[in-house]
Design a protein around this motif. Structure first.
Motif, mmCIF file in Angstrom:
data_model
loop_
_atom_site.group_PDB
_atom_site.id
_atom_site.type_symbol
_atom_site.label_atom_id
_atom_site.label_comp_id
_atom_site.label_asym_id
_atom_site.label_seq_id
_atom_site.Cartn_x
_atom_site.Cartn_y
_atom_site.Cartn_z
ATOM 1 N N THR A 111 28.442 47.004 44.148
ATOM 2 C CA THR A 111 29.809 46.451 44.165
ATOM 3 C C THR A 111 30.869 47.531 43.928
ATOM 4 N N GLY A 112 30.472 48.645 43.286
ATOM 5 C CA GLY A 112 31.423 49.738 43.066
ATOM 6 C C GLY A 112 31.968 50.260 44.389
ATOM 7 N N LYS A 113 31.153 50.172 45.430
ATOM 8 C CA LYS A 113 31.596 50.680 46.737
ATOM 9 C C LYS A 113 32.779 49.889 47.283
ATOM 10 N N LEU A 114 32.832 48.608 46.955
ATOM 11 C CA LEU A 114 33.957 47.797 47.425
ATOM 12 C C LEU A 114 35.255 48.351 46.830
ATOM 13 N N VAL A 165 42.405 51.069 41.003
ATOM 14 C CA VAL A 165 42.671 49.822 41.752
ATOM 15 C C VAL A 165 41.914 48.641 41.140
ATOM 16 N N SER A 166 40.775 48.948 40.505
ATOM 17 C CA SER A 166 39.936 47.857 40.002
ATOM 18 C C SER A 166 40.547 47.151 38.795
ATOM 19 N N ALA A 167 41.579 47.752 38.190
ATOM 20 C CA ALA A 167 42.240 47.097 37.049
ATOM 21 C C ALA A 167 43.294 46.101 37.514
ATOM 22 N N GLY A 188 22.625 54.757 35.316
ATOM 23 C CA GLY A 188 21.388 54.574 36.092
ATOM 24 C C GLY A 188 21.321 53.244 36.820
ATOM 25 N N LYS A 189 22.447 52.564 36.944
ATOM 26 C CA LYS A 189 22.477 51.241 37.599
ATOM 27 C C LYS A 189 22.014 51.299 39.044
ATOM 28 N N GLY A 190 22.566 52.270 39.777
ATOM 29 C CA GLY A 190 22.273 52.345 41.215
ATOM 30 C C GLY A 190 20.789 52.558 41.463
ATOM 31 N N ARG A 244 39.274 53.091 30.845
ATOM 32 C CA ARG A 244 39.961 52.105 31.701
ATOM 33 C C ARG A 244 39.095 50.872 31.923
ATOM 34 N N ASP A 245 37.797 51.106 32.211
ATOM 35 C CA ASP A 245 36.910 49.977 32.544
ATOM 36 C C ASP A 245 36.690 49.046 31.354
ATOM 37 N N ARG A 246 36.618 49.630 30.142
ATOM 38 C CA ARG A 246 36.320 48.798 28.963
ATOM 39 C C ARG A 246 37.560 48.098 28.432
ATOM 40 N N ASN A 247 38.727 48.676 28.680
ATOM 41 C CA ASN A 247 39.932 48.128 28.044
ATOM 42 C C ASN A 247 40.861 47.349 28.957
ATOM 43 N N ARG A 248 40.488 47.219 30.242
ATOM 44 C CA ARG A 248 41.394 46.477 31.126
ATOM 45 C C ARG A 248 41.352 44.987 30.778
ATOM 46 N N GLU A 249 42.434 44.299 31.180
ATOM 47 C CA GLU A 249 42.514 42.888 30.798
ATOM 48 C C GLU A 249 41.599 41.989 31.614
ATOM 49 N N ALA A 252 37.465 58.998 30.823
ATOM 50 C CA ALA A 252 38.699 58.325 31.258
ATOM 51 C C ALA A 252 38.364 57.015 31.975
ATOM 52 N N ARG A 253 37.311 57.056 32.818
ATOM 53 C CA ARG A 253 36.921 55.831 33.537
ATOM 54 C C ARG A 253 36.395 54.780 32.561
ATOM 55 N N ASP A 254 35.579 55.224 31.582
ATOM 56 C CA ASP A 254 35.062 54.306 30.556
ATOM 57 C C ASP A 254 36.218 53.589 29.866
ATOM 58 N N ASP A 262 24.870 45.413 41.641
ATOM 59 C CA ASP A 262 25.159 46.292 40.516
ATOM 60 C C ASP A 262 26.641 46.620 40.454
ATOM 61 N N GLY A 263 27.147 46.750 39.210
ATOM 62 C CA GLY A 263 28.576 47.010 39.049
ATOM 63 C C GLY A 263 28.995 47.001 37.597
ATOM 64 N N ARG A 264 30.129 46.360 37.334
ATOM 65 C CA ARG A 264 30.657 46.306 35.966
ATOM 66 C C ARG A 264 30.715 44.867 35.451
ATOM 67 N N ASP A 265 30.918 43.928 36.373
ATOM 68 C CA ASP A 265 31.118 42.537 35.960
ATOM 69 C C ASP A 265 30.238 41.572 36.766
ATOM 70 N N VAL A 324 37.727 59.708 44.797
ATOM 71 C CA VAL A 324 37.694 58.288 45.166
ATOM 72 C C VAL A 324 37.235 57.438 43.972
ATOM 73 N N ALA A 325 36.322 57.974 43.157
ATOM 74 C CA ALA A 325 35.871 57.224 41.964
ATOM 75 C C ALA A 325 37.058 56.958 41.043
ATOM 76 N N GLY A 326 37.896 57.970 40.864
ATOM 77 C CA GLY A 326 39.079 57.815 40.010
ATOM 78 C C GLY A 326 40.032 56.779 40.577
ATOM 79 N N ALA A 327 40.223 56.815 41.896
ATOM 80 C CA ALA A 327 41.113 55.842 42.542
ATOM 81 C C ALA A 327 40.529 54.434 42.398
ATOM 82 N N ALA A 328 39.203 54.324 42.555
ATOM 83 C CA ALA A 328 38.533 53.015 42.429
ATOM 84 C C ALA A 328 38.764 52.443 41.042
ATOM 85 N N SER A 329 38.671 53.307 40.047
ATOM 86 C CA SER A 329 38.799 52.801 38.685
ATOM 87 C C SER A 329 40.227 52.334 38.413
HETATM 88 O O1 C5P Z 1 30.076 52.112 40.167
HETATM 89 P P1 C5P Z 1 31.090 53.037 40.724
HETATM 90 O O2 C5P Z 1 31.187 54.341 40.018
HETATM 91 O O3 C5P Z 1 30.982 53.216 42.192
HETATM 92 O O4 C5P Z 1 32.480 52.278 40.500
HETATM 93 C C1 C5P Z 1 33.724 52.902 40.729
HETATM 94 C C2 C5P Z 1 34.782 52.181 39.897
HETATM 95 O O5 C5P Z 1 34.958 50.866 40.420
HETATM 96 C C3 C5P Z 1 34.410 51.982 38.425
HETATM 97 O O6 C5P Z 1 34.842 53.049 37.589
HETATM 98 C C4 C5P Z 1 35.103 50.687 38.067
HETATM 99 O O7 C5P Z 1 36.415 50.940 37.632
HETATM 100 C C5 C5P Z 1 35.195 49.940 39.373
HETATM 101 N N1 C5P Z 1 34.243 48.834 39.454
HETATM 102 C C6 C5P Z 1 34.617 47.625 38.895
HETATM 103 N N2 C5P Z 1 33.800 46.543 39.005
HETATM 104 C C7 C5P Z 1 32.626 46.621 39.625
HETATM 105 C C8 C5P Z 1 32.200 47.859 40.171
HETATM 106 C C9 C5P Z 1 33.033 48.957 40.049
HETATM 107 O O8 C5P Z 1 35.689 47.533 38.303
HETATM 108 N N3 C5P Z 1 31.873 45.535 39.726
#
Ligand code: C5P
Length: 219
Positions: free
Chosen positions: A33-36, A91-93, A14-16, A177-182, A173-175, A122-125, A84-89
């Motif tokens: 920031t997820g859009k980047l 590249v974001s690592a 519910g971040k967005g 990757r997002d929680r365990n990346r370095e 799968a995204r969780d 809004d984002g992850r970090d 694209v969400a999968g690809a984002a997750s």
């Molecule tokens: O928030 P959203 O679903 O658009 O993010 C897509 C992916 O981008 C996330 O699964 C995450 O891996 C990555 N992301 C990130 N850091 C952020 C925002 C998004 O690593 N600040």
């Protein structure tokens, strides 16, 4: 520097929705920031590369500049797809990708567009790495099933084909990757207000967030 509010958490928490409502409430600028990361993921896919290939991902991130963003790179409809969400997750690592996107995010927070008095990121970090000094930090969470159900409903409403079990598997799968990346793993900042949105509606979430922000403003 204006007032900065960060909203972090996993997909579907519910971040967005909260970030958009907070920005409207205060008249602040909002950056999803997820859009980047999605733009970078999409660029790699379009170039025929693999999102998990660090060199391809970093090249795409370095090519994304403020000019391209101002020209509407973040507005493409395709960014919302699960592919694209999968690809984002992926590249974001890549550390070089995160480093390349950091300045844009920090500049947005420090000098919000259109002379806004503050920014909501809004984002992850956003609260842990991008703006660790932000006065108000929210971290939203919800159970994987609730988050997958929300995402599934959203995809169906957009007229896309969606299978709940598949959405749940993608979210897990995204969780993972997002929680365990370095670099910049998903976790709440020490001073973040954590809200479990599983049983809350958007109005309840907004009310709790505003209560937290009011406290932070006063201190
Ligand atoms: O928030 P959203 O679903 O658009 O993010 C897509 C992916 O981008 C996330 O699964 C995450 O891996 C990555 N992301 C990130 N850091 C952020 C925002 C998004 O690593 N600040």
């Amino acid at each position: 520097m204006g007032f900065v509010i960060t909203v972090d958490g996993p997909a579907g928490a519910g971040k967005g929705t909260l970030a958009r409502r907070l920005a409207r409430h205060f008249g602040y600028a909002h950056l999803d920031t997820g859009k980047l990361y999605r733009v970078v993921g999409l660029a790699v896919l379009r170039g025929g590369g693999a999102p998990a290939d660090p060199a391809a991902a970093e090249r795409a991130a370095r090519a994304l500049d403020a000019g391209a963003i101002a020209a509407g790179a973040l507005d493409e409809a395709e960014l919302a797809s699960e592919r694209v969400a999968g690809a984002a997750s992926k590249v974001s690592a890549v550390p070089g990708v995160r480093a390349a996107l950091l300045d844009f995010q920090r500049n947005f927070a420090a000098r919000p567009p259109d002379g806004a008095a503050g920014a909501v990121l809004d984002g992850r970090d956003a609260g842990t790495v991008v703006c660790p000094g932000a006065p108000a930090k929210l971290f939203l969470d919800a159970s994987p099933d609730v988050r997958a159900a929300r995402r599934h409903k959203e995809l169906l409403a957009r007229g896309e084909v969606s299978i709940y079990a598949r959405v749940l598997a993608d979210i897990r799968a995204r969780d993972e990757r997002d929680r365990n990346r370095e670099v910049a793993p998903l976790r709440p900042a020490a001073d973040a207000c954590v809200i479990d949105t599983s049983d809350l509606d958007p109005d309840d979430v907004l009310a709790r967030a505003l209560a937290h922000i009011a406290g932070r403003t006063a201190s």
